[in-house]
Design a protein around this motif. Structure first.
Motif, PDB file in Angstrom:
ATOM      1  N   GLY A 115       0.886  -1.199  -0.133  1.00 30.41           N
ATOM      2  CA  GLY A 115      -0.152   0.246  -0.022  1.00 30.41           C
ATOM      3  C   GLY A 115       1.202   1.382   0.042  1.00 30.41           C
ATOM      4  N   ARG A 116       2.258   0.773  -0.320  1.00 29.73           N
ATOM      5  CA  ARG A 116       2.775   2.279  -0.548  1.00 29.73           C
ATOM      6  C   ARG A 116       3.504   2.092  -1.653  1.00 29.73           C
ATOM      7  N   TYR A 117       3.355   3.369  -2.415  1.00 30.12           N
ATOM      8  CA  TYR A 117       4.828   3.181  -3.434  1.00 30.12           C
ATOM      9  C   TYR A 117       5.509   4.191  -3.999  1.00 30.12           C
ATOM     10  N   ILE A 118       6.731   4.495  -4.543  1.00 30.00           N
ATOM     11  CA  ILE A 118       7.031   6.071  -5.328  1.00 30.00           C
ATOM     12  C   ILE A 118       7.585   5.165  -6.502  1.00 30.00           C
ATOM     13  N   PHE A 119       6.395   6.239  -7.801  1.00 28.98           N
ATOM     14  CA  PHE A 119       6.781   5.939  -9.298  1.00 28.98           C
ATOM     15  C   PHE A 119       7.319   7.335  -9.760  1.00 28.98           C
ATOM     16  N   THR A 120       8.420   7.102 -11.160  1.00 29.12           N
ATOM     17  CA  THR A 120       8.258   8.121 -11.612  1.00 29.12           C
ATOM     18  C   THR A 120       7.114   8.425 -12.625  1.00 29.12           C
ATOM     19  N   ASN A 121       7.752   9.057 -13.276  1.00 30.10           N
ATOM     20  CA  ASN A 121       5.874   9.477 -14.433  1.00 30.10           C
ATOM     21  C   ASN A 121       6.330   8.195 -15.590  1.00 30.10           C
ATOM     22  N   ALA A 122       6.760   7.198 -15.717  1.00 28.19           N
ATOM     23  CA  ALA A 122       6.981   6.216 -16.397  1.00 28.19           C
ATOM     24  C   ALA A 122       5.570   5.466 -16.450  1.00 28.19           C
ATOM     25  N   ILE A 123       4.985   5.558 -14.703  1.00 30.05           N
ATOM     26  CA  ILE A 123       3.989   4.599 -15.091  1.00 30.05           C
ATOM     27  C   ILE A 123       2.985   4.837 -15.633  1.00 30.05           C
ATOM     28  N   PHE A 124       2.821   6.763 -15.646  1.00 32.90           N
ATOM     29  CA  PHE A 124       1.610   6.940 -16.309  1.00 32.90           C
ATOM     30  C   PHE A 124       1.358   6.103 -18.293  1.00 32.90           C
ATOM     31  N   ASP A 125       2.492   6.116 -18.567  1.00 33.40           N
ATOM     32  CA  ASP A 125       2.756   5.472 -20.247  1.00 33.40           C
ATOM     33  C   ASP A 125       2.187   3.774 -19.662  1.00 33.40           C
ATOM     34  N   CYS A 126       2.852   3.770 -18.596  1.00 34.54           N
ATOM     35  CA  CYS A 126       2.022   2.033 -18.708  1.00 34.54           C
ATOM     36  C   CYS A 126       1.076   1.414 -18.257  1.00 34.54           C
ATOM     37  N   ILE A 127       0.603   2.582 -17.768  1.00 43.88           N
ATOM     38  CA  ILE A 127      -0.939   2.333 -17.335  1.00 43.88           C
ATOM     39  C   ILE A 127      -2.141   2.778 -18.423  1.00 43.88           C
ATOM     40  N   ASP A 128      -1.409   3.366 -19.598  1.00 48.63           N
ATOM     41  CA  ASP A 128      -2.529   3.644 -20.183  1.00 48.63           C
ATOM     42  C   ASP A 128      -2.225   2.506 -20.987  1.00 48.63           C
ATOM     43  N   ALA A 129      -0.927   1.523 -20.698  1.00 51.72           N
ATOM     44  CA  ALA A 129      -0.836   0.089 -21.932  1.00 51.72           C
ATOM     45  C   ALA A 129      -1.764  -0.952 -21.288  1.00 51.72           C
ATOM     46  N   THR A 130      -1.845  -0.559 -19.869  1.00 51.08           N
ATOM     47  CA  THR A 130      -3.008  -1.624 -19.553  1.00 51.08           C
ATOM     48  C   THR A 130      -4.103  -2.154 -19.932  1.00 51.08           C
ATOM     49  N   GLN A 131      -4.419  -2.911 -19.814  1.00 52.62           N
ATOM     50  CA  GLN A 131      -5.513  -4.038 -20.335  1.00 52.62           C
ATOM     51  C   GLN A 131      -6.180  -4.203 -19.134  1.00 52.62           C
TER      52      GLN A 131
END
Ligand code: G1P
Length: 296
Positions: free
Chosen positions: A209-225
Motif C-alpha cells: 500500500g505504499r509506492y514511489i513512481f517515476t512518471n514512466a508509470i503513466f504510459d504503462c497504465i495507459d498500455a494496461t488492459q
C-alpha cells in the motif's frame, strides 16, 4: 530526483464495510477518535511530503470537510472553553497542501492513479493507499520515509512489500525479484501479479500500500488492459514498467493494518486504543475480564 508530492486514492466504494460506508467514506472510519485517512496523511507529512492529491468520488465529501476549516465548530469549542480541541480541529489540514480530483467511474486503482498525471507532471511521486495504516517498529522512520530513503538510493520506482501467510496471497499484489547485491531488503523486480491463486503465486511478498513512481508509470497504465475484477490494475502497469525499466521492492519490517478488511480494522482499533494513555489501562482490564469470562 526528489519526491515532494503524493497521491492518495480514496475513491473505492468500501463495500466490505456496508452498511457503515453507505453514507461515509471507508477512509473516514475512526481508530478511536482519528479517521484512518488522517493517519495516512500524517505519515506522508512526517515523511516530508509537501503536496497531496486525493482521488475521491461520489459520496466522499466528508473527506474534504475533514481537512478544511470548520468555523462554527471552532467557535463552539472556544465558547465551551475547549481551546485545545479548537486548535486541534483547525490544524488538521494545515500542514500540507491538499488537492482533490474525482474519479467518475470505478475503473480500478490503476485508473485512479492515472488521474494524477497532470498534477505530477514530470516529477516522481508517492502513492499511499487511503485504507492502509503503516505501523513501523518503535524508533524506526515512518513507513513512507523508509520507502523514500530507498528511492534516494535506487532513483527508480520502488514499492513496499511484506511477507504474508499463504491464505492471504490471493488478496494482494504479489512480487517476484532478485536481491540487490549487498541489500537483502531490496529486490529488483522481474514480475508482479495482482491477486494470484496461491498455487501460481511467484512468492508470498505482498504489495503493502505504499509506492514511489517515476512518471514512466503513466504510459504503462495507459498500455494496461483490464485485469482482475474487470479493473485497470496498478500492479499490471507496474509489471509492464518492470519489463522496460528498473522497479524495486523494499521488504520492510513495518506492520500494516489493512483497513479494507473488517478483522484487521477491529485489531487496529483495539491495538491503538491499548497504546493510548487515556484508554489503554481501562481497556486492558475490560478485555481481560471479557476474555476471562469467555474462556471460563
Ligand atoms: C490493492 C492493490 C494490491 C495491494 C493492495 C494492498 O488491492 O491492487 O496490489 O496489494 O491494494 O492493500 P485492493 O486492496 O484495493 O483490492
Amino acid at each position: 530526483m526528489i519526491v515532494r508530492k503524493a497521491v492518495i486514492p480514496a475513491a473505492g466504494m468500501g463495500t466490505r464495510f456496508l452498511p457503515a460506508t453507505k453514507s461515509m467514506p471507508k477512509e473516514m472510519l475512526p481508530i478511536v477518535d482519528k479517521p484512518v485517512l488522517q493517519f495516512v496523511i500524517e505519515e506522508a507529512v512526517a515523511s516530508g511530503i509537501e503536496d497531496i492529491l486525493i482521488v475521491t468520488g461520489r459520496g466522499k465529501q466528508a473527506i474534504e470537510n475533514h481537512f478544511d476549516y470548520n468555523p462554527e465548530l471552532e467557535l463552539f469549542l472556544h465558547s465551551a472553553g475547549k481551546q485545545h480541541l479548537a486548535d486541534q480541529v483547525r490544524g488538521i489540514g494545515d500542514r500540507v497542501q491538499i488537492h482533490y480530483i474525482r474519479q467518475k467511474e470505478q475503473l480500478g486503482l490503476g485508473d485512479a492513479i492515472r488521474l494524477a498525471r497532470a498534477h505530477m507532471g514530470s516529477e516522481p511521486f508517492a502513492v499511499l493507499l487511503g485504507d492502509t495504516i503503516i505501523d513501523p517498529p518503535e524508533g524506526q522512520s515512518p513507513g513512507l520515509r523508509q520507502l523514500l530513503d530507498a528511492f534516494d538510493v535506487t532513483q527508480a520506482s520502488v514499492v513496499a512489500v511484506h511477507r504474508v501467510p499463504p491464505e492471504w496471497v490471493s488478496r494482494y499484489g504479489i512480487v517476484d525479484g532478485v536481491p540487490e547485491p549487498g541489500r537483502d531488503d531490496l529486490l529488483r523486480l522481474k514480475k508482479l501479479v495482482e491477486k494470484p491463486a496461491v498455487n501460481v503465486a511467484p512468492s508470498n511478498l505482498a504489495i503493502a500500500g505504499r509506492y514511489i513512481f517515476t512518471n514512466a508509470i503513466f504510459d504503462c497504465i495507459d498500455a494496461t488492459q483490464t485485469g482482475v475484477g474487470g479493473e485497470i490494475q496498478l500492479t499490471d502497469a507496474m509489471n509492464l514498467l518492470a519489463q522496460q525499466a528498473p522497479v524495486y521492492a523494499l521488504a520492510w519490517q513495518a506492520r500494516r493494518f489493512d483497513i479494507g478488511n473488517r478483522l484487521e480494522y477491529a485489531k487496529c482499533f483495539i491495538e491503538m486504543a491499548l497504546r493510548r494513555p487515556d484508554t489503554g489501562e481501562a481497556l486492558r482490564v475490560f478485555l481481560k475480564g471479557l476474555l476471562g469470562d469467555a474462556a471460563g
